[in-house]
Scaffold this active site. Structure first.
Site, short mmCIF file in Angstrom:
data_model
loop_
_atom_site.label_atom_id
_atom_site.label_comp_id
_atom_site.label_asym_id
_atom_site.label_seq_id
_atom_site.Cartn_x
_atom_site.Cartn_y
_atom_site.Cartn_z
N LYS A 35 -46.34 -2.01 -31.05
CA LYS A 35 -47.07 -2.88 -31.98
C LYS A 35 -46.41 -4.26 -32.03
O LYS A 35 -45.27 -4.42 -31.56
CB LYS A 35 -47.07 -2.24 -33.37
CG LYS A 35 -45.69 -2.19 -34.02
CD LYS A 35 -45.71 -1.41 -35.32
CE LYS A 35 -44.35 -1.46 -35.99
NZ LYS A 35 -44.23 -0.45 -37.07
N TYR A 259 -35.99 -35.68 -39.32
CA TYR A 259 -36.80 -35.79 -40.54
C TYR A 259 -35.96 -35.68 -41.81
O TYR A 259 -35.12 -34.79 -41.93
CB TYR A 259 -37.85 -34.68 -40.58
CG TYR A 259 -39.00 -34.90 -39.62
CD1 TYR A 259 -39.83 -36.02 -39.76
CD2 TYR A 259 -39.26 -34.00 -38.61
CE1 TYR A 259 -40.89 -36.21 -38.89
CE2 TYR A 259 -40.32 -34.17 -37.74
CZ TYR A 259 -41.13 -35.30 -37.88
OH TYR A 259 -42.17 -35.49 -37.03
#
Ligand SMILES: *Cc1c(COP(=O)(O)O)cnc(C)c1O
Length: 383
Positions: A35, A259
């Protein structure tokens, strides 16, 4: 190479890990859980090698994951764990998926879908013994089994349950006892050959007496020890994330980096750039809650130290014997690293990165090796 950031997946190690598990569980069957894109490694490539190495069954959460494996040519039985909606059942039957029955309604819905498609379907019953998610309550199981038996096109092959905290011995033992009694009752209804299964990776290592007919392992195949479980088998990590330095520049002391200028250089230093950011899953952590007051205090302390710039960067990249801290805010696709005053590293050089596998974006290139050569899903499928 067209990509300067990628993940190397060594499929030989996945198979070594599978063989370790097989040896540990003896005659018990092994279901390989693929999965979530095989926990980030790549569902198709992983499933192809697991199939070659004689895994008994594969497990996925959703119908869509099952379909993708079938489209890639996987012929192994595939168990779909999550409940399907009624409108998905015909397709699941056509794809020869093994379907989980988690309530009464599923029996009728799946039974009529199977009649409509004109094909029998293998089912596993999910029993709710304390996960608090999905499954039939043990009291109702006999009733549901009777309904399944009445449907010619429904073949009851297995029965299972799932443990929410395998490291808690008493809780897990109670769950196991409840499950085991339920299984015994179903066997008496004419299903002696039923495959009963309850162990995930942690329970497989912790409680050999609970292996029953099959274990369901993901974490162990992908090279990690479940926390709290003993390291009784020797597993290896098939995963390594890498990037190349694509830019390098000397920055004077006092330069704001990236940033928000969250980092300001404390001395003259070289700042390198790697093309990897939060959109790739870099620097992301699963959301967790403090489980105790001590936990909470530790989390607060870390946040406070980070605010004042007193804590070391948690993230480092590695090159040879050296490690370098990630500095500043991780960007969408670019990250800065502090290489120091006289770096022994150049543009174009590779660094290793910590990238949590279940957080790694599926767009990020995976480079596979198997039996010592580079492979692709195509070459695996035709060899
Ligand atoms: C994910 C999952 C597993 C495998 O868990 P690991 O701890 O990774 O081995 C087993 N069973 C079910 C139902 C699962 O959803």
């Amino acid at each position: 190479m067209l990509n300067n950031s990628w993940i190397e997946v060594n499929l030989d190690k996945v198979i070594d890990n599978l063989n370790q598990v097989k040896e540990f569980v003896g005659h018990t069957k092994v279901l390989g859980v693929v999965k979530a894109n095989a926990y980030g490694l790549g569902a198709v490539e992983t499933a192809l090698v697991l199939e070659k190495a004689d895994t008994d069954m594969l497990g996925v959460t959703t119908l869509w994951e099952g379909i993708q494996l079938r489209e890639a040519g996987i012929a192994l039985p595939i168990l779909v764990f999550a409940p399907l909606l009624e409108e998905q059942m015909e397709r699941a039957i056509q794809e020869d998926l093994t379907i989980t029955i988690s309530c009464f309604e599923h029996v009728f819905q799946l039974g009529s879908a199977a009649n409509y498609v004109g094909k029998a379907v293998n089912v596993h019953l999910k029993v709710e013994t304390g996960m608090g998610r999905t499954g039939i309550s043990p009291k109702e199981v006999a009733n549901v089994v009777e309904k399944i038996t009445a449907h010619d096109n429904l073949t009851l092959e297995g029965i299972y349950t799932h443990f929410p905290k395998a490291i808690a011995k008493r809780t897990t033992e109670k769950q196991y006892e409840l499950f085991n009694n339920t299984v015994e009752n179903v066997r008496k209804l004419g299903y002696e050959q039923l495959w009963a299964h309850c162990c995930n990776s942690a329970a497989t290592l912790l409680y050999p007496e609970m292996h029953m007919d099959m274990v369901r392992v993901g974490t162990l195949l992908y090279g990690q020890y479940p926390s709290g479980a003993p390291n009784t088998i020797d597993i290896k990590d098939p995963w390594s994330a890498k990037a190349k330095i694509i830019y390098l520049r000397r920055m004077p002391k006092g330069t704001g980096i990236g940033y928000g200028h969250e980092y300001v250089t404390k001395r003259d230093t070289y700042i390198g750039i790697i093309p990897l950011g939060f959109t790739d899953g870099f620097g992301l952590m699963p959301l967790t809650r403090a489980k105790s007051l001590t936990d909470l205090a530790k989390m607060l302390l870390k946040t406070i130290l980070g605010y004042f710039g007193w804590s070391e960067s948690q993230l480092k990249v590695h090159a040879g014997d050296y490690s370098y801290p990630v500095v500043g805010r991780i960007g969408m696709q670019l990250t800065m690293i502090d290489l120091g005053d006289k770096p022994d590293i150049n543009v174009g050089d590779e660094v290793s990165i910590f990238l949590r596998r279940t957080m790694a974006d599926n767009q990020l290139e995976r480079r596979y090796s198997f039996k010592g050569s580079n492979v692709t899903s195509h070459s695996l499928n035709t060899s």
